[in-house]
Design a protein around this motif. Structure first.
Motif, mmCIF file in Angstrom:
data_model
loop_
_atom_site.group_PDB
_atom_site.id
_atom_site.type_symbol
_atom_site.label_atom_id
_atom_site.label_comp_id
_atom_site.label_asym_id
_atom_site.label_seq_id
_atom_site.Cartn_x
_atom_site.Cartn_y
_atom_site.Cartn_z
ATOM 1 N N MET A 139 35.315 36.741 47.436
ATOM 2 C CA MET A 139 36.769 36.775 47.598
ATOM 3 C C MET A 139 37.171 35.436 48.197
ATOM 4 N N VAL A 153 38.371 36.033 42.597
ATOM 5 C CA VAL A 153 37.444 37.155 42.746
ATOM 6 C C VAL A 153 36.229 36.834 41.875
ATOM 7 N N TYR A 164 34.269 45.247 41.444
ATOM 8 C CA TYR A 164 35.287 44.276 41.045
ATOM 9 C C TYR A 164 36.674 44.916 41.015
ATOM 10 N N ILE A 167 38.110 45.482 44.513
ATOM 11 C CA ILE A 167 38.542 44.241 45.167
ATOM 12 C C ILE A 167 39.797 43.694 44.490
ATOM 13 N N LYS A 168 39.889 43.847 43.198
ATOM 14 C CA LYS A 168 41.111 43.444 42.485
ATOM 15 C C LYS A 168 42.304 44.249 42.998
ATOM 16 N N SER A 171 43.259 43.185 46.510
ATOM 17 C CA SER A 171 43.959 41.903 46.501
ATOM 18 C C SER A 171 45.432 42.089 46.163
ATOM 19 N N PRO A 178 44.936 38.259 42.147
ATOM 20 C CA PRO A 178 43.503 38.078 41.928
ATOM 21 C C PRO A 178 43.231 37.477 40.555
#
Length: 283
Positions: A139, A153, A164, A167-168, A171, A178
């Motif tokens: 990140m 990312v 993934y 985290i996307k 964000s 992202p």
């Protein structure tokens, strides 16, 4: 698993910014550093940033206090034992980062995602220090974190699609944009930015123009908000050199060779704004 609690490792400029944006998004944050004074400086920076937002009418005093209350501090890595996500933001050194990830691997639950804020180092190599490479991801926030919208990312070789996607989504929750990037030295941002800065330094080294003139050309001619040499001073010339070395080593291509003048300035301790002198002098 919804990400509710995040540990940020490293309370410097990047780490404190990362902690701030997560707390502002409603997440519980543990701000970790091995030095208590570093944590205190980090919290002071966060408080200063939030106070500025209150003065501008963007957040209320009550919202500011709520954000600060969601941040607790830690000097023990064992405090990561129940977090959903760890974001490491320490010095840009693969050995240091790998050691932290190996320790975290023994502490955090199996479902915890381990992220690194590295700006150039290989995610796959850092992930290899753990027994859960599928849960390791990059990140890469931009500086200053509360202001800049981009998050690179970065997928390591083994990063799971589910990790993934989480985290996307996180964000986006932070109000960031992202951008998915694969694991190559420098990713996208620094693979393009740092050779440009390095070439600007070569232009100084070869006597093409003075630093102010080079910056003026890039601002007025290319519509850059900041010239490359001013930007280098703000990033830190030691950091610029480290990233150029990473690119040079990673690709084995001499187009990434750091300029001798960059090496000379770093050896002289002229690291930019943080030391008072780089390509410009700062009072």
């Amino acid at each position: 698993m919804n990400i509710q609690t995040v540990m940020v490792i490293g309370a410097g400029q990047m780490g404190s910014g990362i902690a701030q944006v997560h707390a502002m998004a409603g997440l519980n944050v543990i701000l970790h550093d091995i030095k208590k004074e570093s944590i205190e400086r980090g919290l002071a920076t966060i408080t200063k940033n939030l106070t500025r937002q209150v003065e501008k009418g963007r957040v209320s005093e009550e919202e500011k206090q709520s954000v600060l209350e969601r941040i607790i501090t830690s000097t023990e890595l064992l405090d990561a034992a129940s977090v959903d996500l760890v974001i490491e933001a320490v010095v840009e050194n693969v050995e240091v980062k790998s050691k932290i990830f190996a320790e975290l691997d023994q502490i955090v639950p199996p479902s915890t995602i381990l992220a690194t804020n590295t700006s150039s180092l290989p995610i796959t190599e850092i992930a290899a220090a753990t027994s859960r490479p599928e849960n390791v991801i990059g990140m890469h926030f931009m500086n200053p974190v509360p202001v800049m919208k981009l998050v690179e990312v970065i997928r390591g070789l083994a990063t799971a699609d589910e990790v993934y996607e989480k985290i996307k989504a996180l964000s986006l929750k932070l109000g960031k944009t992202p951008v998915e990037v694969n694991d190559f030295p420098g990713f996208v941002s620094n693979r393009i930015l740092m050779p440009m800065i390095n070439e600007a330094i070569f232009a100084v080294y070869e006597g093409v123009a003075e630093p102010a003139a080079i910056d003026e050309v890039m601002k007025l001619g290319m519509n850059h908000p900041m010239g490359p040499l001013t930007l280098a001073d703000f990033i830190g010339l030691d950091t610029c050199l480290y990233i150029m070395k990473t690119l040079h080593d990673g690709f084995g291509d001499d187009k990434y060779r750091p300029c001798p003048l960059l090496r000379k300035y770093v050896k002289a301790g002229w690291l930019g704004k943080k030391t008072g002198r780089g390509f410009y002098e700062y009072n």
